[in-house]
Scaffold this motif. Structure first.
Motif, PDB file in Angstrom:
ATOM      1  N   ILE A   1     -23.067  28.899   3.573  1.00  0.00           N
ATOM      2  CA  ILE A   1     -24.176  29.096   3.400  1.00  0.00           C
ATOM      3  C   ILE A   1     -24.648  30.566   2.458  1.00  0.00           C
ATOM      4  O   ILE A   1     -24.340  31.725   2.852  1.00  0.00           O
ATOM      5  N   GLY A   2     -24.704  30.149   1.092  1.00  0.00           N
ATOM      6  CA  GLY A   2     -24.795  31.340   0.107  1.00  0.00           C
ATOM      7  C   GLY A   2     -23.556  31.174  -0.743  1.00  0.00           C
ATOM      8  O   GLY A   2     -22.438  31.131  -0.292  1.00  0.00           O
ATOM      9  N   ALA A   3     -23.674  31.281  -2.126  1.00  0.00           N
ATOM     10  CA  ALA A   3     -22.621  31.216  -3.019  1.00  0.00           C
ATOM     11  C   ALA A   3     -22.566  32.662  -3.734  1.00  0.00           C
ATOM     12  O   ALA A   3     -22.403  32.745  -5.222  1.00  0.00           O
ATOM     13  N   GLY A   4     -22.896  33.719  -3.143  1.00  0.00           N
ATOM     14  CA  GLY A   4     -22.505  35.191  -3.550  1.00  0.00           C
ATOM     15  C   GLY A   4     -21.340  35.578  -3.312  1.00  0.00           C
ATOM     16  O   GLY A   4     -20.415  34.800  -3.285  1.00  0.00           O
ATOM     17  N   VAL A   5     -21.243  36.903  -3.443  1.00  0.00           N
ATOM     18  CA  VAL A   5     -19.495  37.387  -3.408  1.00  0.00           C
ATOM     19  C   VAL A   5     -18.939  37.076  -2.082  1.00  0.00           C
ATOM     20  O   VAL A   5     -17.802  36.941  -1.993  1.00  0.00           O
ATOM     21  N   CYS A   6     -19.746  36.777  -0.789  1.00  0.00           N
ATOM     22  CA  CYS A   6     -19.124  36.358   0.303  1.00  0.00           C
ATOM     23  C   CYS A   6     -18.959  34.796   0.102  1.00  0.00           C
ATOM     24  O   CYS A   6     -17.666  34.348   0.632  1.00  0.00           O
ATOM     25  N   GLY A   7     -19.738  34.115  -0.382  1.00  0.00           N
ATOM     26  CA  GLY A   7     -19.715  32.594  -0.350  1.00  0.00           C
ATOM     27  C   GLY A   7     -18.757  32.216  -1.135  1.00  0.00           C
ATOM     28  O   GLY A   7     -17.886  31.172  -0.897  1.00  0.00           O
ATOM     29  N   LEU A   8     -18.523  32.858  -2.269  1.00  0.00           N
ATOM     30  CA  LEU A   8     -17.298  32.283  -3.224  1.00  0.00           C
ATOM     31  C   LEU A   8     -16.059  32.431  -2.463  1.00  0.00           C
ATOM     32  O   LEU A   8     -15.101  31.570  -2.716  1.00  0.00           O
ATOM     33  N   GLY A   9     -15.823  33.743  -1.702  1.00  0.00           N
ATOM     34  CA  GLY A   9     -14.549  33.905  -1.239  1.00  0.00           C
ATOM     35  C   GLY A   9     -14.377  32.957  -0.088  1.00  0.00           C
ATOM     36  O   GLY A   9     -13.199  32.504   0.126  1.00  0.00           O
ATOM     37  N   ALA A  10     -15.510  32.653   0.498  1.00  0.00           N
ATOM     38  CA  ALA A  10     -15.359  31.666   1.690  1.00  0.00           C
ATOM     39  C   ALA A  10     -15.046  30.306   1.422  1.00  0.00           C
ATOM     40  O   ALA A  10     -14.146  29.465   1.873  1.00  0.00           O
ATOM     41  N   ILE A  11     -15.530  29.603   0.082  1.00  0.00           N
ATOM     42  CA  ILE A  11     -15.203  28.460  -0.154  1.00  0.00           C
ATOM     43  C   ILE A  11     -13.747  28.341  -0.671  1.00  0.00           C
ATOM     44  O   ILE A  11     -13.007  27.712  -0.079  1.00  0.00           O
ATOM     45  N   LYS A  12     -13.220  29.535  -1.143  1.00  0.00           N
ATOM     46  CA  LYS A  12     -11.743  29.937  -1.665  1.00  0.00           C
ATOM     47  C   LYS A  12     -10.946  29.656  -0.413  1.00  0.00           C
ATOM     48  O   LYS A  12      -9.830  28.882  -0.254  1.00  0.00           O
ATOM     49  N   CYS A  13     -11.436  30.334   0.689  1.00  0.00           N
ATOM     50  CA  CYS A  13     -10.548  30.294   2.007  1.00  0.00           C
ATOM     51  C   CYS A  13     -10.406  29.211   2.498  1.00  0.00           C
ATOM     52  O   CYS A  13      -9.487  28.653   3.366  1.00  0.00           O
ATOM     53  N   CYS A  14     -11.596  28.309   2.674  1.00  0.00           N
ATOM     54  CA  CYS A  14     -11.546  27.001   3.135  1.00  0.00           C
ATOM     55  C   CYS A  14     -10.741  26.294   2.535  1.00  0.00           C
ATOM     56  O   CYS A  14      -9.874  25.433   3.198  1.00  0.00           O
ATOM     57  N   LEU A  15     -10.523  26.283   1.171  1.00  0.00           N
ATOM     58  CA  LEU A  15      -9.836  25.377   0.522  1.00  0.00           C
ATOM     59  C   LEU A  15      -8.086  25.778   0.805  1.00  0.00           C
ATOM     60  O   LEU A  15      -7.231  24.826   1.039  1.00  0.00           O
TER      61      LEU A  15
ATOM     62  N   ASP B   1      -6.827  23.801   3.894  1.00  0.00           N
ATOM     63  CA  ASP B   1      -7.321  22.729   3.786  1.00  0.00           C
ATOM     64  C   ASP B   1      -8.503  22.157   4.598  1.00  0.00           C
ATOM     65  O   ASP B   1      -8.486  20.950   5.243  1.00  0.00           O
ATOM     66  N   LEU B   2      -9.363  22.876   4.566  1.00  0.00           N
ATOM     67  CA  LEU B   2     -10.737  22.629   5.178  1.00  0.00           C
ATOM     68  C   LEU B   2     -11.438  22.050   3.875  1.00  0.00           C
ATOM     69  O   LEU B   2     -11.366  22.485   2.578  1.00  0.00           O
ATOM     70  N   GLU B   3     -12.634  21.473   4.307  1.00  0.00           N
ATOM     71  CA  GLU B   3     -13.404  20.695   3.292  1.00  0.00           C
ATOM     72  C   GLU B   3     -14.814  21.529   3.061  1.00  0.00           C
ATOM     73  O   GLU B   3     -15.579  21.069   3.995  1.00  0.00           O
ATOM     74  N   PRO B   4     -15.128  22.495   2.181  1.00  0.00           N
ATOM     75  CA  PRO B   4     -16.306  23.068   2.278  1.00  0.00           C
ATOM     76  C   PRO B   4     -17.524  22.483   1.399  1.00  0.00           C
ATOM     77  O   PRO B   4     -17.122  21.718   0.590  1.00  0.00           O
ATOM     78  N   THR B   5     -18.667  22.633   1.901  1.00  0.00           N
ATOM     79  CA  THR B   5     -19.822  22.566   1.171  1.00  0.00           C
ATOM     80  C   THR B   5     -20.645  23.722   1.080  1.00  0.00           C
ATOM     81  O   THR B   5     -21.077  24.054   2.199  1.00  0.00           O
TER      82      THR B   5
ATOM     83  N   LEU C   1     -11.464  38.874   3.829  1.00  0.00           N
ATOM     84  CA  LEU C   1     -10.609  38.895   4.931  1.00  0.00           C
ATOM     85  C   LEU C   1     -11.207  38.382   6.038  1.00  0.00           C
ATOM     86  O   LEU C   1     -10.485  37.745   6.805  1.00  0.00           O
ATOM     87  N   GLN C   2     -12.474  38.687   6.387  1.00  0.00           N
ATOM     88  CA  GLN C   2     -13.121  37.961   7.311  1.00  0.00           C
ATOM     89  C   GLN C   2     -13.226  36.301   6.992  1.00  0.00           C
ATOM     90  O   GLN C   2     -13.123  35.759   8.111  1.00  0.00           O
ATOM     91  N   SER C   3     -13.371  35.835   5.981  1.00  0.00           N
ATOM     92  CA  SER C   3     -13.417  34.681   5.876  1.00  0.00           C
ATOM     93  C   SER C   3     -12.063  33.986   6.102  1.00  0.00           C
ATOM     94  O   SER C   3     -11.753  32.709   6.654  1.00  0.00           O
ATOM     95  N   ARG C   4     -10.893  34.522   5.657  1.00  0.00           N
ATOM     96  CA  ARG C   4      -9.607  34.364   5.853  1.00  0.00           C
ATOM     97  C   ARG C   4      -9.167  33.919   7.386  1.00  0.00           C
ATOM     98  O   ARG C   4      -8.681  33.010   7.867  1.00  0.00           O
TER      99      ARG C   4
END
Length: 557
Positions: free
Chosen positions: A23-37, A40-44, A398-401
């Motif tokens: 939820i959100g594509a800011g500084v935290c959201g972009l990193g979170a998408i990358k960490c999901c990938l 091997d998780l599937e982010p939306t 790091l939190q997203s990792r």
């Protein structure tokens, strides 16, 4: 036949991937998408705006429930300290970037890792609810509105990256007489540029980073600017010793260890003496009653210059408004005030989570400031809900990792009882250290908290091993700035370029300033001589031994 079997296995693998809502594509959201990938998780990712960047996306008009910045905003954390841990900011970018440069970097990151295809823009998350079988599945029902049409989704995990700069704290009830004031008043999130305030008499309430920035900018063209502060503040400046960025000099493992060994009184006295050597805070009306480590400081290079030139006058808290002015708590009065700007911060809120996370007096009960402790399944995490004496971006990454590894089942959370104990201990420590204020409920120390999360992931750098096998790198890791690359040296998702990024970080710091050729002969004062290196070597060795004695002390087990 073999191809059919392989195709079936691939389909099953894809179907088995856990779907994660970001939820959100800011500084935290972009990193979170990358960490999901990475896991091997599937982010939306659902983003309310039409662009990435969140808070750092400048927009002329202020929209409800969206973060907002002013046109001139320049980041107060330097590029080497604020980048994503496996994607250094280009060496020619300035150390302190204007918001447009920050956005340029975010776009480079998103394109490099092909993140944009996972983002749905102009999509507002309306609600996040547990599914009926949540206790066994950990799944969520998510309702999203796009183009005034609602869609429902099912997700295996939720990463809340919506930030906490959307709901302004606008405490008008604390200012008697505001209803009869005939001037113009508004919250600082609505401020964009100084043109319309030329020649005005203006009061800015609040001495956080935004309050100081806005007061300074307006004072260049206003008739007079008054900066009203309840407590005062210690003022940090971006340019530190020898002209290096403040945070790259300040946030080192050596300094962190030193502060742990010394008493807080000694550390406070040293830091306050350092800040007062630039300008005496008491003479400028800024010195607070609290010590340096008891409140989040303000970063401003220009505020002292504008106070000494009379463009900004520091005043106490406002006691009462009149029709045309204000009366301050020291009973001084200012008339003919045209504009009042409330730089009074923001309130924490998660309206789409309903009662999943309760917020009371800007306080939230989250394990490590991330996980609700009472969920039957650990499939929801809040990313970036922190107010660090340091830098948000690498902490959020790091939190997203960690969160993605928890979602995948690679890391486990402790029992609810142990999580509640940790929450209580953190809250007690915060109350003991900081001045009571809505902004001090999510406070963390940069390196200490980073290491706390990194330990969970298994990526905290092993200093003893480094000093034994790679002393050149160890020296940089321990005495140099604690840059995000340190958390890519070892463990899950380590990055082969991390070592080189650390060894060359000072070159990238200096690169954007080398726009004029000068005599390159070494200045004996600019580098440590070998005579100075010897005692520092002994200090380093003693510090490392003390560090490991602290880490492995029986009382910490």
């Amino acid at each position: 036949m073999v191809r059919k079997v392989q195709s079936k296995l691939v389909r099953e693998e894809i179907m088995a991937k856990k779907r994660i809502a970001v939820i959100g594509a800011g500084v935290c959201g972009l990193g979170a998408i990358k960490c999901c990938l990475d896991e091997d998780l599937e982010p939306t990712c659902f983003e309310r705006n039409d662009d990435i960047g969140g808070l750092w996306k400048f927009q002329k008009n202020t929209a409800e429930k969206l973060p907002s910045i002013y046109r001139s905003l320049t980041i107060n954390t330097s590029k080497e300290m604020m980048c994503y841990s496996d994607f250094p900011i280009p060496d020619h970018f300035p150390n302190y970037m204007h918001n447009s440069k920050v956005m340029e970097y975010f776009w480079m990151y998103a394109r490099h890792f092909d993140l944009l295809k996972y983002i749905r823009f102009k999509s507002k998350v309306q609600s996040v609810r547990k599914r009926p079988d949540f206790s066994s599945s950990g799944q969520w029902d998510v309702v999203v509105e796009t183009d005034e049409k609602q869609e429902s989704f099912v997700f295996d995990g939720i990463l809340v990256c919506s930030g906490h700069h959307t709901d302004p704290n606008f405490p008008l009830e604390s200012f008697p007489g505001i209803e009869k004031f005939k001037g113009y008043y508004f919250h600082s999130r609505e401020y964009k540029s100084p043109e319309e305030f030329l020649g005005k008499r203006i009061i800015v309430i609040g001495i956080g980073n935004s309050g100081a920035d806005i007061a300074v900018e307006l004072s260049r063209g206003a008739k007079q600017v008054f900066l009203s502060t309840r407590h005062g503040s210690w003022i940090l400046h971006r340019v530190w010793d020898n002209g290096y960025p403040m945070d790259s000099s300040f946030f080192t493992r050596f300094n962190t260890l030193l502060w742990k060994i010394l008493s807080s009184s000694i550390v406070n006295s040293h830091l306050e003496k350092t800040l007062n050597s630039r300008f005496n805070h008491a003479h400028y009306g800024l010195q607070p009653q609290h010590r340096f480590l008891s409140q989040h400081p303000t970063v401003s290079d220009d505020l002292p210059n504008h106070i000494i030139s009379g463009k900004v006058l520091v005043k106490p808290n406002i006691k009462e408004f009149t029709e045309t002015g204000v009366i301050f708590e020291d009973d001084t009065e200012e008339e003919n005030i045209d504009v009042v700007i409330f730089a009074t911060g923001y309130k924490i809120s998660f309206p789409f989570l309903e009662d999943l996370i309760r917020v009371t007096n800007n306080e939230v009960s989250l394990y490590k400031l991330m996980f609700p402790p009472d969920l039957e399944q650990p499939t929801l995490a809040v990313i970036g809900l922190i107010q660090p004496l340091g830098i948000v971006l690498p902490i959020a990454e790091l939190q997203s990792r960690w969160a993605t590894r928890v979602f995948k089942g690679l890391n486990k959370l402790p029992s609810m009882k142990n999580m509640m104990t940790d929450i209580t201990q953190r809250k007690t420590a915060m109350e003991k250290r900081y001045v009571k204020s809505p902004r001090h409920t999510i406070q963390v120390d940069h390196i200490e908290y980073m290491d706390e999360i990194a330990t969970q992931v298994g990526v905290k750098p092993n200093l003893l091993w480094l000093f034994l096998w790679d002393p050149k790198l160890a020296w940089k890791v321990f005495f140099g700035p604690c840059t995000p690359y340190q958390y890519r040296l070892q463990g899950p998702r380590k990055w082969d370029g991390a070592r080189r990024a650390i060894l060359t970080q000072m070159e990238r710091i200096l690169k954007p300033m080398k726009t004029r050729s000068v005599n390159t002969e070494k200045n004996p004062c600019s580098e440590l001589s070998w005579v100075k290196m010897a005692p520092i070597g002994f200090v380093a060795l003693a510090s490392i031994l003390s560090y490991y004695r602290y880490i492995y002390h029986p009382k910490r087990k």
